[in-house]
Scaffold this active site. Structure first.
Site, PDB file in Angstrom:
ATOM      1  CG  ASP A  10       8.837  81.029 -24.350  1.00  0.00           C
ATOM      2  OD1 ASP A  10       9.057  81.905 -23.783  1.00  0.00           O
ATOM      3  OD2 ASP A  10       8.199  79.805 -23.838  1.00  0.00           O
ATOM      4  CG  ASP A  11      11.690  84.002 -23.410  1.00  0.00           C
ATOM      5  OD1 ASP A  11      10.650  84.474 -22.762  1.00  0.00           O
ATOM      6  OD2 ASP A  11      12.358  83.494 -22.598  1.00  0.00           O
ATOM      7  CB  CYS A  42       6.493  82.351 -20.004  1.00  0.00           C
ATOM      8  SG  CYS A  42       8.108  82.404 -20.339  1.00  0.00           S
ATOM      9  CG  ASP A  91       6.368  84.328 -24.225  1.00  0.00           C
ATOM     10  OD1 ASP A  91       7.232  84.799 -24.485  1.00  0.00           O
ATOM     11  OD2 ASP A  91       6.478  83.245 -23.657  1.00  0.00           O
ATOM     12  CG  ASN A  92       8.492  87.138 -22.133  1.00  0.00           C
ATOM     13  OD1 ASN A  92       7.867  86.238 -21.440  1.00  0.00           O
ATOM     14  ND2 ASN A  92       9.686  87.286 -22.407  1.00  0.00           N
TER      15      ASN A  92
END
Length: 614
Positions: A53-54, A89, A347-348
């Site tokens: 995540d991130d 997200c 995700d990003n």
């Protein structure tokens, strides 16, 4: 037919073909054992998918996870030009699992009314995403960790996420609480893990599902999704326990962002690490567009805090490093490693201090959209770095192809409506892709940008509302551009060949753009990029990977260089409609987004005399 939870554990392939998918049928075909992804005497491969995540690529996070380097980077291929298409997200995850861009899922935010798990359900996507398709193709499916935002202790069973034989999901409002996570297993009620580190909890759940999957692997291959929350910020919030219409009533101090919290055993690591001091780190001159261009320089105290924030991210990733090591080791002990593909991505991306930005994402800069993708598995070259362009919308068709699903001659667009194309995985495909694969990425965002660090000025805000834009990223050996149009119709262009850190917006009023690019007048390149974005901002299916064919249906243009032929000058500069917004909105509302590219049969037309210009 709808599949939920443990349904379809013993699904036969013939039944899969008979039932079909909710938006198209899935075919394996009589010769599926000879397709890519079939190994070891005809056994279809297992697939493990790790989704952080991130996680950043441009702040060197991959250099701080040695076990992932050992098991995945050194034993697989790193895709250097992998992009998310919406840098936040939930929209990014929905695009990943559906193979569709956010303007086609209409999940464009992390919370209702424009996003989150309720929007995913409302759009009918619970019956049309990867695990459902994999179950229908005869796979057992497992998932643990974060699925979507606004998937909460209140709505987790209304309905349950479809397509999983077994699941153990992180739930809001505790998703981002590293030491107070709540998980929800199968049909059981949510369970709190107060005081335990969330990634350590996740590790045991993932290994348990792996053991369960292995016990049936002689009958059915498996897909295992593992989604740790690291290195996302630690967040304590009431945001997900109130109705969406009351979000704006929550005081700012009741949504508390802090740096991620590592496991205690990692809390002392990397004491001297700092955010890389690249040229775009807290630059002396403002840059970018819209609200970004008005940001003041960060103070020394702010920079020091952001360095601490960065170190906490690196420390939090150590638990993910150990998790991947445990999974790979157990696959090896079970004798499954040689017939398993392992995907690792996020995700990003993320920024910290670049362009004077506080910690966060949601921008179109490389830090936010260019992200890690590593793939290891049978036939994947070892220890190599690929520069072919790939995106999140490519991953669902990639996995279905590995599962032996017949995607059709055009990459699956007819059956599934994918906006992406399968990632090339073996050496032959990778070499062929260097000359044949598309060179562009669609980038899009709606709504607001939120900062996640501390506020160091009295006039500083956490929320910037005018953050709606459409953009295209174009990359080849010859050129590298990022072109964007914001909802207030400000334009942005970077030539990343000469300006790799995106410091000089060539279309800003104060800029002094070059007279020529790529050997032609500057304005001619802009006209082509705008036309490309005009197609991509509302494209569907095959047009998203072959947009030049929509502009030139005779097939005589394959890329930007081809489009620069002077014979097309009049078409691009005078006939082709331009990208423009009618107004700014917080979500995808087509009426706000100006003229749209329209289709008539197989040919796209918009304001051009095709007989003259094609």
């Amino acid at each position: 037919m709808r599949f939920t939870g443990v349904v379809a554990a013993g699904l036969q392939l013939s039944a899969a073909v008979a039932s079909g998918a909710s938006n198209g049928q899935i075919f394996l075909g009589d010769n599926h054992h000879n397709r890519p992804g079939h190994h070891h005497g005809g056994k279809r491969p297992n697939i493990v998918f790790v989704l952080t995540d991130d996680q950043d690529l441009h702040m060197d996070s991959l250099n701080y996870i040695p076990l992932i380097k050992k098991h995945l980077i050194d034993r697989g291929t790193l895709f250097k030009r992998h992009y998310c298409t919406t840098a936040i997200c939930c929209p990014a995850r929905v695009s990943l699992w559906t193979g569709k861009l956010a303007h086609n899922t209409n999940v464009t935010d992390v919370n209702p009314p424009h996003g989150g798990y309720p929007k995913f359900i409302k759009q009918g996507l619970n019956e049309a995403y990867l695990p459902v398709w994999l179950q229908r193709a005869g796979y057992d499916t497992y998932y643990t960790g974060k699925l979507f935002n606004a998937h909460t202790i209140e709505n987790y069973n209304s309905p349950y996420p479809a397509g999983w034989n077994q699941s153990d999901f992180l739930l809001d409002p505790y998703t981002y609480m590293y030491l107070n996570a709540t998980y929800q297993r199968n049909r059981e009620p949510p369970k709190s893990y107060h005081g335990q580190h969330t990634v350590d909890v996740l590790r045991e759940k993932a290994l348990g599902f792996l053991e369960e999957a292995a016990s049936h692997v002689d009958e059915r291959p498996f897909f295992l999704g593992i989604a740790p929350v690291a290195p996302h910020s630690n967040v304590e919030s009431k945001l997900f326990t109130v109705p969406p219409e009351d979000f704006d009533k929550i005081p700012e101090d009741e949504v508390v962002f802090t740096p991620p919290i590592p496991a205690e055993r990692h809390a002392h690591l990397f004491a001297d690490a700092k955010v890389p001091r690249t040229p775009n780190f807290n630059p002396e001159q403002p840059g970018g567009a819209a609200w970004i261009r008005h940001l003041p320089r960060l103070s020394d105290a702010n920079v020091a805090f952001n360095d601490h924030f960065y170190r906490q991210r690196l420390r939090a990733l150590q638990s993910v490093d150990e998790l991947v090591d445990s999974v790979v080791t157990r696959l090896d002990e079970l004798g499954l490693l040689d017939n398993t593909y392992i995907f690792y991505t996020t995700d990003n991306g993320y920024h910290i201090s670049q362009h004077r930005l506080q910690p966060g994402k949601e921008c179109g800069f490389e830090e936010d959209i260019n992200i890690p993708l590593i793939i290891r598995g049978p036939g994947v070259p070892k220890g190599e770095v690929s520069e072919v362009v790939t995106t999140h919308s490519d991953l669902a068709p990639t996995i279905l192809k590995l599962a032996g699903v017949d995607l059709g001659s055009d990459g699956g667009f007819e059956q599934f409506g994918f906006d992406g194309a399968a990632v090339p995985l073996n050496r032959h495909e990778l070499e062929e892709a260097q000359t044949s694969r598309h060179e562009h990425v669609t980038v899009e965002f709606w709504g607001f940008a939120a900062t996640e660090g501390n506020l160091f000025r009295d006039d500083e805000t956490r929320i910037y509302l005018n953050n709606t834009y459409k953009a295209v990223r174009v990359i080849s050996r010859e050129y590298s551009f990022y072109y964007a149009v914001w909802c207030h119709n400000e334009h942005e262009l970077y030539d990343l060949k000469t300006d790799p850190y995106q410091l000089n917006n060539l279309l800003h009023a104060d800029a002094k753009p070059p007279t020529h690019l790529l050997g032609v007048p500057f304005e001619k390149v802009i006209a082509r990029l705008d036309a490309l974005l005009f197609v991509l901002k509302s494209c569907k299916g095959g047009t998203c990977t072959k947009p030049w064919a929509a502009l030139h249906p005779q097939g005589n243009v394959q890329n930007l260089r081809d489009a620069l032929s002077p014979r097309f000058d009049a078409f691009y500069e005078h006939e082709q409609e331009k990208v423009r917004y009618n107004r700014c909105e917080l979500g995808y509302i087509p009426d706000a987004e100006g003229p749209q590219f329209e289709t008539h049969g197989a040919v796209y037309r918009q304001g051009a005399r095709w007989s003259e210009w094609v």
